[in-house]
Design a protein around this motif. Sequence first.
Motif, PDB file in Angstrom:
ATOM      1  N   PRO A 133       2.537   9.720  -2.901  1.00 22.75           N
ATOM      2  CA  PRO A 133       2.319   8.409  -3.540  1.00 22.75           C
ATOM      3  C   PRO A 133       2.571   8.400  -5.045  1.00 22.75           C
ATOM      4  O   PRO A 133       3.017   7.386  -5.593  1.00 22.75           O
ATOM      5  CB  PRO A 133       0.859   8.080  -3.225  1.00 22.75           C
ATOM      6  CG  PRO A 133       0.257   9.297  -2.660  1.00 22.75           C
ATOM      7  CD  PRO A 133       1.328  10.212  -2.219  1.00 22.75           C
ATOM      8  N   SER A 143      -0.519   4.280  -0.563  1.00 23.02           N
ATOM      9  CA  SER A 143      -1.399   5.448  -0.454  1.00 23.02           C
ATOM     10  C   SER A 143      -1.104   6.298   0.781  1.00 23.02           C
ATOM     11  O   SER A 143      -1.455   7.466   0.836  1.00 23.02           O
ATOM     12  CB  SER A 143      -2.857   4.995  -0.443  1.00 23.02           C
ATOM     13  OG  SER A 143      -3.059   4.198   0.700  1.00 23.02           O
ATOM     14  N   ASP A 179       0.834  -1.188   0.000  1.00 25.75           N
ATOM     15  CA  ASP A 179       0.000   0.000   0.000  1.00 25.75           C
ATOM     16  C   ASP A 179       0.880   1.254   0.000  1.00 25.75           C
ATOM     17  O   ASP A 179       1.645   1.483   0.925  1.00 25.75           O
ATOM     18  CB  ASP A 179      -0.886  -0.026   1.250  1.00 25.75           C
ATOM     19  CG  ASP A 179      -1.815   1.170   1.284  1.00 25.75           C
ATOM     20  OD1 ASP A 179      -1.945   1.849   0.243  1.00 25.75           O
ATOM     21  OD2 ASP A 179      -2.396   1.425   2.363  1.00 25.75           O
TER      22      ASP A 179
END
Length: 635
Positions: A621, A616, A614
Motif C-alpha cells: 500500500p 489497504s 481502499d
Amino acid sequence: MEDIRIKSKADYQAAYQESVDHPEQFWAKIADTFDWKKPYDKVLEWEFETPDIKWFQGGQINMAENCLDRYLETQPDKTAILWEPNDPNDDNIAWSYKELHHRVCKFANVLKANGIEKGDRVCIYMPMVPHLAVALLACTRIGAIHSVVFAGFSAQSLADRINDSSCKIVLTTDGSFRGNKEIDIKGIVDEGVSKTSSVEKVIVLKRTEKFINMKEGRDVWWDDEMEKVDANCPAEPMDAEDPLFILYTSGSTGKPKGVVHTTAGYMVSTYYTFLNVFQYEDEDVYWCTADIGWITGHSYIVYGPLLAGATTLMFEGIPTWPDAGRFWAIVDKYQVNQLYTAPTAIRSLMANGLEPVARYSLNSLKVIGSVGEPINEEAWKWYHTYIGKGKCPLVDTWWQTENGSILISPIPHVTDIRPMYATNPLPGVQPIILDKDGNEITEPHEEGLLCMKFPWPSIVRTLYGDHDRMRNTYFSTFKGYYFSGDAAKRDNKGRYRIIGRVDDVINVSGHRLGTAELEDAINEHPWVVESAVVGFPHDIKGQGIYAYIITERDIDSQQAFKDEINETVRKEIGPIAKPDIIQVVPGLPKTRSGKIMRRILRKIAEGDISTLGDTSTLLNPDIVDDIVEEATTVN
Ligand code: PRX
C-alpha cells in the motif's frame, strides 16, 4: 439500387424491422445487386459458440470485378480515384474506372508473374499513393489475401505481421512524403524483411526517387514489372467465405491479432453502409481522410465507395501542412460532398483557430462524418458549426476493425442527431447493453457493456491462425453474444452513446494500442524491470499514454532515460506509440495475488487522486503514496 437506400424515417423503420424479422431476405436483396459468378445456396448459417459464421454459402463472387468491371459499361470515364499529393503544388491524379481497371488487371498479372497464387498472403507496406488501392484490388482480383501494414509501424512490427501470416511478397515504395518530412520506407522494409523467412519478393514503387538498395533476386521495380505484362486478367471466382484480407489490430493482451474478413459478407456490408451513411449521389466527390493502413481506409476509401461506383478521394499528406487550412483547401479544390474524418484531426485543427477555415467556402459539403474514438462535445460543435456550417448532418459512426463496416450511426436527414451520440443501429445490427453479469440493461442512461446479439455480414470470421483466441476475445465474456470491448449507454429515445474501451486498450489519436504490447516494448530496454501503461485524457489525442517504469538501477539523467524509452518504443512499435508521460517508480501497486492495480494507476494518471479507494488490501500500500508524490511533479 434505389430500394436499398434509406431516405426517410419510414424507410429506416421498415428496413430495420425487416432486417430483424427476416435477416436472410433483407441481406439477400442487397447481395443480389452484385454480379455473382455462381449464385449462393444459403444466406446465413451461424452460431456464436465456436463461433462459426457463414454468409452466402455456395456462392462465388469477386470483389475487384464488382468494384470495377461492373462499371466498365455504365460509367467507364467516371473518376474512380482522385489523388491529392502531399505537396499542393505537385500534380494530382484522377483515374477513371476504365483506367483503374486497366492498372489493377496489369498489376494482378505482375503479382502472378512474381509467384503469387490464390490464397497466398501479400503484405502491403505503402504510403497513401493511389497505387496502394491498385495493390489491394489486384490481390482481391486473383484471390490473394492482402495484409496491409500501416506505413508508420516500425520494422519490428512489420516483421511480426509478415511472420504471423507467412507473407510471400511485400509491396512497398522507395520512400514517402508526409508534410515536410521524407520517410525511408524501403529501409524499414529491408530491416523488417531481414527478420522473416517467408518473403520471396519485394516489389518497389518509385515515389521519392531517392537512391535505395535493391536486393538482387528479391527486389524488383513496380514500373518495370508493369511493362512486362498485359492487361488481360480474368477475375478469380472466390467462394463467398474465402478470406479477403487480414488486418492486424491491438487487443488487451499479447501481440496484435490478425482479423480475417471474408469475401461476400464484407462486400455486402461495406456497400450498403457506404450508400446509406454517406447518402452518396452519382456525381458526388467523397473523401475519407483515414489511412488505408486502418480498417476505415479499407472499407471507406477503397471497397465501399468503389463497390458503389463512387468517386473516392485519397490524400497523401497531413492536415497541418503546409498549414492548418489544408483539409479545407482540399474540400474546395475538389468540391468534396462527403467528408469522413477523425475527432483527433478535428481537435488539432480546432486548436489552430478559425482563420484557416475562414479562407475557404466549404459550400460543397453535404454530409460530415466522424470515426475512431468518442467525439467530445466541443469538437462536435466546432465541426458541425464551422465545417458543416450548421447545415450538414454530422454522422458519428461507431464500429471496429472486427466489424468490417459501420454498425451504429445516424443516417443523414433521417435520424434525430444528438451531439456525441452514435445514435441508432443500422439495419441488420442488433446491439444489446449488458451489465457485468450478463443481464440486459434496458433503463435509459445506464452504462453497460456493448454487445451484439446477431451476426451482420462483415463480422470478423477468425483471427489468423488462432480461432481459440477469436472465441476467447469476443465470444466468451458473454455466452451467445459478440462483445465489443466498449461501454455504452442509451438515452430515452434509444440512441446509443459510446463511452469508450473497458479493457486494456488505449485509443491514441484513433489508433488502437494494447497496454500489454506497449509494456512489452518498454520492457525491451535493458534497464527496465517492470512497467505498467495506462491511458489518460488528452486534449488533442483523446487519450495519451502514461508509462510507469521500475528500473534496475538509479537513473542519473531522467531525460536521457526517457529519450531512450521513447526510442525503444519507436523501434518496437512505431512513433504513434511513444508515451506522453514516463514516470520512474520504485514499485507498482499490486494485489496480493500479484496483479497490477491499473485502476489506481489510471486515477493517478488522470490526476484524480481523491477517489483512489481502499488501498489497504494491496500487497504494497505504501507504494501508492510514493507514486502520487512523484506524479504531481510529472504532470
Ligand atoms: O472504442 C471504440 C473506438 O474505436 C474502437 C475500434 O478501433 P478500431 O478497430 O481501430 O477501428 C476504428 C475505426 C472503425 C472501438 O472499440 N471507436 C470507433 N468509432 C467510435 C469509437 N468510439 C466512440 N465513437 C465512435 N464513433
